[in-house]
Design a protein around this motif. Sequence first.
Motif, PDB file in Angstrom:
ATOM      1  N   TYR B  35     102.916  85.538 -32.574  1.00 41.95           N
ATOM      2  CA  TYR B  35     103.520  85.508 -31.252  1.00 41.95           C
ATOM      3  C   TYR B  35     105.017  85.279 -31.409  1.00 41.95           C
ATOM      4  O   TYR B  35     105.462  84.607 -32.331  1.00 41.95           O
ATOM      5  CB  TYR B  35     102.974  84.344 -30.406  1.00 41.95           C
ATOM      6  N   LYS B  36     105.755  85.792 -30.423  1.00 47.26           N
ATOM      7  CA  LYS B  36     107.191  85.521 -30.351  1.00 47.26           C
ATOM      8  C   LYS B  36     107.449  84.744 -29.066  1.00 47.26           C
ATOM      9  O   LYS B  36     106.965  85.140 -27.993  1.00 47.26           O
ATOM     10  CB  LYS B  36     107.983  86.836 -30.338  1.00 47.26           C
ATOM     11  N   GLN B  37     108.176  83.639 -29.193  1.00 47.40           N
ATOM     12  CA  GLN B  37     108.554  82.857 -28.008  1.00 47.40           C
ATOM     13  C   GLN B  37     110.063  82.885 -27.872  1.00 47.40           C
ATOM     14  O   GLN B  37     110.786  82.402 -28.740  1.00 47.40           O
ATOM     15  CB  GLN B  37     108.063  81.422 -28.104  1.00 47.40           C
ATOM     16  N   ASP B  38     110.524  83.449 -26.756  1.00 48.99           N
ATOM     17  CA  ASP B  38     111.969  83.567 -26.575  1.00 48.99           C
ATOM     18  C   ASP B  38     112.552  82.273 -26.007  1.00 48.99           C
ATOM     19  O   ASP B  38     111.832  81.290 -25.816  1.00 48.99           O
ATOM     20  CB  ASP B  38     112.304  84.778 -25.691  1.00 48.99           C
ATOM     21  N   SER B  39     113.851  82.325 -25.715  1.00 48.77           N
ATOM     22  CA  SER B  39     114.546  81.109 -25.286  1.00 48.77           C
ATOM     23  C   SER B  39     114.058  80.596 -23.940  1.00 48.77           C
ATOM     24  O   SER B  39     114.236  79.426 -23.607  1.00 48.77           O
ATOM     25  CB  SER B  39     116.055  81.357 -25.217  1.00 48.77           C
ATOM     26  N   LYS B  40     113.407  81.467 -23.168  1.00 53.32           N
ATOM     27  CA  LYS B  40     112.862  81.049 -21.878  1.00 53.32           C
ATOM     28  C   LYS B  40     111.404  80.625 -21.995  1.00 53.32           C
ATOM     29  O   LYS B  40     110.711  80.485 -20.999  1.00 53.32           O
ATOM     30  CB  LYS B  40     112.999  82.184 -20.857  1.00 53.32           C
ATOM     31  N   LYS B  41     110.944  80.424 -23.201  1.00 50.72           N
ATOM     32  CA  LYS B  41     109.595  79.919 -23.487  1.00 50.72           C
ATOM     33  C   LYS B  41     108.497  80.954 -23.306  1.00 50.72           C
ATOM     34  O   LYS B  41     107.319  80.622 -23.413  1.00 50.72           O
ATOM     35  CB  LYS B  41     109.252  78.700 -22.606  1.00 50.72           C
ATOM     36  N   PHE B  42     108.867  82.208 -23.017  1.00 50.58           N
ATOM     37  CA  PHE B  42     107.838  83.208 -22.799  1.00 50.58           C
ATOM     38  C   PHE B  42     107.160  83.546 -24.117  1.00 50.58           C
ATOM     39  O   PHE B  42     107.815  83.876 -25.098  1.00 50.58           O
ATOM     40  CB  PHE B  42     108.440  84.457 -22.167  1.00 50.58           C
ATOM     41  N   HIS B  73      95.452  84.337 -44.534  1.00 50.47           N
ATOM     42  CA  HIS B  73      96.893  84.489 -44.561  1.00 50.47           C
ATOM     43  C   HIS B  73      97.342  85.679 -43.719  1.00 50.47           C
ATOM     44  O   HIS B  73      96.719  86.747 -43.756  1.00 50.47           O
ATOM     45  CB  HIS B  73      97.390  84.705 -46.000  1.00 50.47           C
ATOM     46  N   LEU B  74      98.414  85.455 -42.984  1.00 49.50           N
ATOM     47  CA  LEU B  74      99.035  86.542 -42.238  1.00 49.50           C
ATOM     48  C   LEU B  74     100.540  86.324 -42.288  1.00 49.50           C
ATOM     49  O   LEU B  74     101.048  85.357 -41.738  1.00 49.50           O
ATOM     50  CB  LEU B  74      98.561  86.568 -40.786  1.00 49.50           C
ATOM     51  N   ASN B  75     101.213  87.215 -42.982  1.00 51.70           N
ATOM     52  CA  ASN B  75     102.655  87.094 -43.146  1.00 51.70           C
ATOM     53  C   ASN B  75     103.362  88.099 -42.258  1.00 51.70           C
ATOM     54  O   ASN B  75     102.791  89.115 -41.852  1.00 51.70           O
ATOM     55  CB  ASN B  75     103.028  87.310 -44.616  1.00 51.70           C
ATOM     56  N   LEU B  76     104.622  87.796 -41.965  1.00 48.96           N
ATOM     57  CA  LEU B  76     105.420  88.683 -41.118  1.00 48.96           C
ATOM     58  C   LEU B  76     106.731  88.969 -41.825  1.00 48.96           C
ATOM     59  O   LEU B  76     107.489  88.044 -42.151  1.00 48.96           O
ATOM     60  CB  LEU B  76     105.687  88.019 -39.766  1.00 48.96           C
ATOM     61  N   HIS B  77     106.982  90.250 -42.071  1.00 50.76           N
ATOM     62  CA  HIS B  77     108.230  90.654 -42.702  1.00 50.76           C
ATOM     63  C   HIS B  77     109.094  91.375 -41.664  1.00 50.76           C
ATOM     64  O   HIS B  77     108.584  92.205 -40.891  1.00 50.76           O
ATOM     65  CB  HIS B  77     107.967  91.574 -43.892  1.00 50.76           C
ATOM     66  N   ILE B  78     110.356  90.998 -41.632  1.00 50.79           N
ATOM     67  CA  ILE B  78     111.269  91.611 -40.667  1.00 50.79           C
ATOM     68  C   ILE B  78     112.430  92.236 -41.424  1.00 50.79           C
ATOM     69  O   ILE B  78     113.136  91.547 -42.178  1.00 50.79           O
ATOM     70  CB  ILE B  78     111.802  90.584 -39.658  1.00 50.79           C
ATOM     71  N   ASN B  79     112.627  93.523 -41.210  1.00 54.04           N
ATOM     72  CA  ASN B  79     113.742  94.237 -41.839  1.00 54.04           C
ATOM     73  C   ASN B  79     114.932  94.314 -40.886  1.00 54.04           C
ATOM     74  O   ASN B  79     114.764  94.312 -39.660  1.00 54.04           O
ATOM     75  CB  ASN B  79     113.320  95.673 -42.195  1.00 54.04           C
ATOM     76  N   ASP B  85     116.424  89.222 -32.360  1.00 57.92           N
ATOM     77  CA  ASP B  85     115.220  88.732 -33.043  1.00 57.92           C
ATOM     78  C   ASP B  85     115.183  87.206 -33.078  1.00 57.92           C
ATOM     79  O   ASP B  85     114.155  86.623 -33.439  1.00 57.92           O
ATOM     80  CB  ASP B  85     115.159  89.269 -34.479  1.00 57.92           C
ATOM     81  N   SER B  86     116.287  86.588 -32.702  1.00 53.35           N
ATOM     82  CA  SER B  86     116.322  85.121 -32.677  1.00 53.35           C
ATOM     83  C   SER B  86     115.290  84.608 -31.687  1.00 53.35           C
ATOM     84  O   SER B  86     115.287  84.985 -30.506  1.00 53.35           O
ATOM     85  CB  SER B  86     117.708  84.625 -32.265  1.00 53.35           C
ATOM     86  N   ALA B  87     114.416  83.755 -32.169  1.00 54.87           N
ATOM     87  CA  ALA B  87     113.306  83.256 -31.347  1.00 54.87           C
ATOM     88  C   ALA B  87     112.507  82.289 -32.213  1.00 54.87           C
ATOM     89  O   ALA B  87     112.824  82.078 -33.392  1.00 54.87           O
ATOM     90  CB  ALA B  87     112.405  84.400 -30.897  1.00 54.87           C
ATOM     91  N   THR B 105     108.154  78.935 -36.490  1.00 54.81           N
ATOM     92  CA  THR B 105     109.327  79.172 -37.329  1.00 54.81           C
ATOM     93  C   THR B 105     110.470  79.557 -36.398  1.00 54.81           C
ATOM     94  O   THR B 105     110.376  80.552 -35.681  1.00 54.81           O
ATOM     95  CB  THR B 105     109.082  80.305 -38.339  1.00 54.81           C
ATOM     96  N   ARG B 106     111.504  78.719 -36.403  1.00 52.92           N
ATOM     97  CA  ARG B 106     112.664  79.026 -35.546  1.00 52.92           C
ATOM     98  C   ARG B 106     113.614  79.914 -36.336  1.00 52.92           C
ATOM     99  O   ARG B 106     114.221  79.484 -37.306  1.00 52.92           O
ATOM    100  CB  ARG B 106     113.366  77.750 -35.104  1.00 52.92           C
TER     101      ARG B 106
END
Lengths: 111, 110
Positions: B35-42, B73-79, B85-87, B105-106
């Motif tokens: 999941y991705k949580q943005d600055s507004k907590k969504f 295990h579930l990893n996330l790679h970001i190119n 992408d900050s979140a 992970t912030r």
Amino acid sequence: GQQVMQIPQYQHVQEGEDFTTYCNSSTTLSNIQWYKQRPGGHPVFLIQLVKSGEVKKQKRLTFQFGEAKKNSSLHITATQTTDVGTYFCAGLGEYGNKLVFGAGTILRVKS
Amino acid sequence: DTAVSQTPKYLVTQMGNDKSIKCEQNLGHDTMYWYKQDSKKFLKIMFSYNNKELIINETVPNRFSPKSPDKAHLNLHINSLELGDSAVYFCASRTGYTQYFGPGTRLTVL
């Protein structure tokens, strides 16, 4: 696609006051869950509601699932400073395989 | 005992870099999520794996690539990281319909 709306976005209450957050889905849900996220923390599962009209209680927290299984509410009686955090509802559609989270309600409690 | 763990807890990096976040769960669950949580907590679901197979892939840029070497295990790679992408990225695992979230992970992209 399925959408879950949650209001209010923010709520500031005086310690001892009651608090309610409401959740509405655009589609009928098979179940709805509630999570709490403390500031700086991660979402933690609180409860799951499955049946139409279901009401569940956890100490000062009361959870309701609407008769049409499209809306839900969380009510906290006599808030305490430990109740501070963001409360999320999350609905699972009748035919879906993923939870859709509401935007959350941020609760602040003034002592 | 930590049920769902993530590393690193904080990640600060420059635009354009590639980074990975790791997630492990010791609950024996078959299904894991990012999941991705943005600055507004969504909280927005990104991916879901069931027993190493991708089952949910939301509208996420293909710069994001999940990998599940085994069901724990579930990893996330970001190119090519971008400012947007900050979140906070949360890993979660599921039993029944209940999800157990990792500590998050912030990620801050400068």
